[in-house]
Write a protein that holds these residues in place. Structure first.
Motif, mmCIF file in Angstrom:
data_model
loop_
_atom_site.group_PDB
_atom_site.id
_atom_site.type_symbol
_atom_site.label_atom_id
_atom_site.label_comp_id
_atom_site.label_asym_id
_atom_site.label_seq_id
_atom_site.Cartn_x
_atom_site.Cartn_y
_atom_site.Cartn_z
ATOM 1 N N VAL A 72 -7.724 22.381 -0.675
ATOM 2 C CA VAL A 72 -6.620 22.345 -1.494
ATOM 3 C C VAL A 72 -6.048 23.655 -2.038
ATOM 4 O O VAL A 72 -5.055 24.004 -2.306
ATOM 5 C CB VAL A 72 -6.267 21.168 -2.209
ATOM 6 C CG1 VAL A 72 -5.013 21.132 -3.113
ATOM 7 C CG2 VAL A 72 -6.852 19.864 -1.268
ATOM 8 N N PHE A 73 -7.062 24.129 -2.932
ATOM 9 C CA PHE A 73 -6.650 25.425 -3.490
ATOM 10 C C PHE A 73 -6.261 26.459 -2.722
ATOM 11 O O PHE A 73 -5.217 27.202 -3.024
ATOM 12 C CB PHE A 73 -8.087 25.693 -4.314
ATOM 13 C CG PHE A 73 -8.112 27.040 -4.883
ATOM 14 C CD1 PHE A 73 -7.536 27.174 -6.093
ATOM 15 C CD2 PHE A 73 -8.198 28.311 -4.461
ATOM 16 C CE1 PHE A 73 -7.301 28.385 -6.918
ATOM 17 C CE2 PHE A 73 -8.269 29.598 -5.024
ATOM 18 C CZ PHE A 73 -7.911 29.323 -6.298
ATOM 19 N N VAL A 74 -6.877 26.662 -1.555
ATOM 20 C CA VAL A 74 -6.588 27.655 -0.422
ATOM 21 C C VAL A 74 -5.091 27.400 0.146
ATOM 22 O O VAL A 74 -4.409 28.352 0.087
ATOM 23 C CB VAL A 74 -7.875 27.670 0.529
ATOM 24 C CG1 VAL A 74 -7.094 28.650 1.751
ATOM 25 C CG2 VAL A 74 -9.136 28.316 0.014
ATOM 26 N N ALA A 130 -1.649 23.052 8.423
ATOM 27 C CA ALA A 130 -3.079 23.016 8.146
ATOM 28 C C ALA A 130 -3.359 21.508 7.400
ATOM 29 O O ALA A 130 -4.250 21.065 7.400
ATOM 30 C CB ALA A 130 -3.845 24.232 7.512
ATOM 31 N N ALA A 131 -2.505 21.522 6.297
ATOM 32 C CA ALA A 131 -2.588 20.484 5.220
ATOM 33 C C ALA A 131 -2.451 18.991 6.260
ATOM 34 O O ALA A 131 -2.977 18.044 5.866
ATOM 35 C CB ALA A 131 -1.455 20.292 4.258
ATOM 36 N N PRO A 136 -4.968 14.448 3.601
ATOM 37 C CA PRO A 136 -4.294 13.324 3.627
ATOM 38 C C PRO A 136 -2.845 13.352 3.668
ATOM 39 O O PRO A 136 -2.241 14.348 3.144
ATOM 40 C CB PRO A 136 -4.611 12.579 2.351
ATOM 41 C CG PRO A 136 -6.008 12.929 1.988
ATOM 42 C CD PRO A 136 -6.008 14.301 2.379
ATOM 43 N N PRO A 137 -1.961 12.460 4.167
ATOM 44 C CA PRO A 137 -0.500 12.738 4.299
ATOM 45 C C PRO A 137 -0.057 12.892 3.223
ATOM 46 O O PRO A 137 1.057 13.882 3.127
ATOM 47 C CB PRO A 137 -0.133 11.333 5.082
ATOM 48 C CG PRO A 137 -1.136 11.004 5.714
ATOM 49 C CD PRO A 137 -2.420 11.404 4.977
ATOM 50 N N PRO A 138 -0.220 12.527 1.720
ATOM 51 C CA PRO A 138 0.413 12.747 0.662
ATOM 52 C C PRO A 138 0.463 14.217 -0.048
ATOM 53 O O PRO A 138 1.300 14.949 -0.428
ATOM 54 C CB PRO A 138 -0.200 11.884 -0.354
ATOM 55 C CG PRO A 138 -0.696 10.675 0.478
ATOM 56 C CD PRO A 138 -0.901 11.346 1.640
ATOM 57 N N VAL A 139 -0.683 14.729 0.652
ATOM 58 C CA VAL A 139 -1.136 16.271 0.203
ATOM 59 C C VAL A 139 -0.156 17.238 1.060
ATOM 60 O O VAL A 139 0.533 18.061 0.559
ATOM 61 C CB VAL A 139 -2.711 16.736 0.605
ATOM 62 C CG1 VAL A 139 -2.745 18.016 0.385
ATOM 63 C CG2 VAL A 139 -3.453 15.907 -0.481
ATOM 64 N N ALA A 140 -0.288 16.791 2.206
ATOM 65 C CA ALA A 140 0.818 17.568 3.252
ATOM 66 C C ALA A 140 2.232 17.569 2.947
ATOM 67 O O ALA A 140 2.995 18.674 2.696
ATOM 68 C CB ALA A 140 0.574 17.306 4.614
ATOM 69 N N ALA A 141 2.565 16.295 2.367
ATOM 70 C CA ALA A 141 3.993 16.127 2.256
ATOM 71 C C ALA A 141 4.455 16.952 0.667
ATOM 72 O O ALA A 141 5.480 17.486 0.345
ATOM 73 C CB ALA A 141 4.289 14.716 1.844
ATOM 74 N N LEU A 181 -3.896 13.632 -5.361
ATOM 75 C CA LEU A 181 -3.601 12.915 -4.258
ATOM 76 C C LEU A 181 -4.731 13.328 -3.269
ATOM 77 O O LEU A 181 -4.968 12.314 -1.974
ATOM 78 C CB LEU A 181 -2.166 13.527 -4.000
ATOM 79 C CG LEU A 181 -1.076 13.337 -4.597
ATOM 80 C CD1 LEU A 181 -0.224 14.003 -4.311
ATOM 81 C CD2 LEU A 181 -0.847 11.653 -4.766
ATOM 82 N N ALA A 182 -5.451 14.394 -3.244
ATOM 83 C CA ALA A 182 -6.350 14.933 -2.172
ATOM 84 C C ALA A 182 -7.549 13.886 -2.106
ATOM 85 O O ALA A 182 -8.191 13.414 -1.228
ATOM 86 C CB ALA A 182 -6.782 16.115 -2.408
#
Length: 321
Positions: A72-74, A130-131, A136-141, A181-182
């Motif tokens: 997530v940091f990247v 990539a997310a 998880p979908p909430p992270v990509a959103a 969220l992740a």
């Protein structure tokens, strides 16, 4: 402040560059270095906020959590870099009229404007894709929302009073939320209140410092600094500091029905260094020297020490030691 970081600026209309300010011809050997500089490596420290929610929940010690948070940091760093590249490409002409920003790689001609747009666009597409594949979908959103919001900031929102402060603050808050969220960690209302208003405190303090330094001087600066008064910005950072302290105190005093079994009530005691840190930071805000938050924290030994004491107490409270 990114989210376009807090350093992303809306400048007044640029005057034609003087001969000494003409951008240098692009240098092939320096393009990659220029792209890296434009991605603002010093600003990447802000993305450490992704561990805030997992740390508060005591969820940092597993390999799964460390790997997910590293990813997530990247991804957040790639999104922020994309925004910086697009922002500098859009503001290249105006930056050339600024005594400091004219040395930025895009404004100086080290990185061609079309290349900055292209690399920013590629990173802006790559990170959310990539997310969506790895997280998880909430992270990509959330990453997609962050990118859209920050690009809108680059285009128009940084010209809107108050909204510009809210957008930069929300960028910080999104960083703090995404780690939770992740890992599927519920985000408490006190965590969101304290983080959000703490971020607003630092953002408004930085803008106030800029306004104080630019008072009575000519030259390009943030366009909105000519609309804000120093009195108003002082009111904002003082209000935000007060709400952040209140939110943290309410969190610290709320036992949640679970009695602590630690040696000392570390959560309640952590209020002391937290308040001292806010008061210490306010010294720099009041002087008009509160620049980048990471610079203020790292360059002031007393503030760094207070932060270390708070971190130790916070850790002991989470560990229930």
């Amino acid at each position: 402040m990114t989210d376009t970081a807090v350093t992303d600026t809306a400048l007044l209309p640029a005057r034609p560059p003087e001969p000494g300010q003409e951008p240098a011809p692009p240098r092939a050997g320096g393009v990659l270095a220029g792209l890296l500089r434009t991605a603002r490596p010093r600003q990447w420290t802000k993305n450490v906020l992704v561990v805030a929610a997992p740390a508060a929940a005591g969820e940092l010690l597993s390999v799964h959590a460390a790997g997910r948070l590293g990813l997530v940091f990247v991804l957040f760093t790639l999104c922020a870099a994309a925004v910086y590249l697009v922002n500098d490409a859009r503001d290249a002409e105006a930056d050339r009229a600024h005594p400091v920003k004219r040395h930025r790689p895009v404004a100086a001609g080290q990185v061609p404007v079309p290349l900055a747009h292209a690399v920013g666009g590629v990173l802006g597409v790559l990170a959310p894709v990539a997310a969506a594949w790895l997280c998880p979908p909430p992270v990509a959103a959330l990453l997609a929302a962050y990118l859209v919001m920050q690009l809108a900031y680059c285009v128009s929102l940084k010209h809107v009073l108050v909204v510009d402060l809210a957008v930069v603050t929300t960028g910080f808050l999104m960083r703090a939320m995404i780690g939770g969220l992740a890992l599927g960690i519920p985000l408490s209302r006190w965590f969101l209140i304290t983080t959000g208003f703490g971020a607003l405190f630092m953002v408004a303090a930085k803008r106030y410092s800029e306004a104080v330094r630019m008072a009575g001087t000519d030259g390009a600066t943030r366009a909105l600094l000519t609309e804000y008064t120093t009195g108003y910005l002082r009111f904002v950072w003082q209000l935000a500091a007060g709400v952040a302290v209140l939110g943290y105190c309410l969190w610290a005093m709320e036992e949640g029905g679970v009695p602590h079994t630690s040696v000392l009530p570390w959560r309640q005691l952590s209020v002391i260094p937290f308040v001292l840190a806010v008061l210490r930071y306010a010294v720099f805000a009041d002087r008009g020297t509160a620049g980048e938050p990471e610079d203020v924290v790292l360059r002031d030994r007393a503030l760094a020490l207070i932060g270390a004491v708070w971190l130790a107490m916070y850790g002991l409270a989470v560990a229930n030691w």
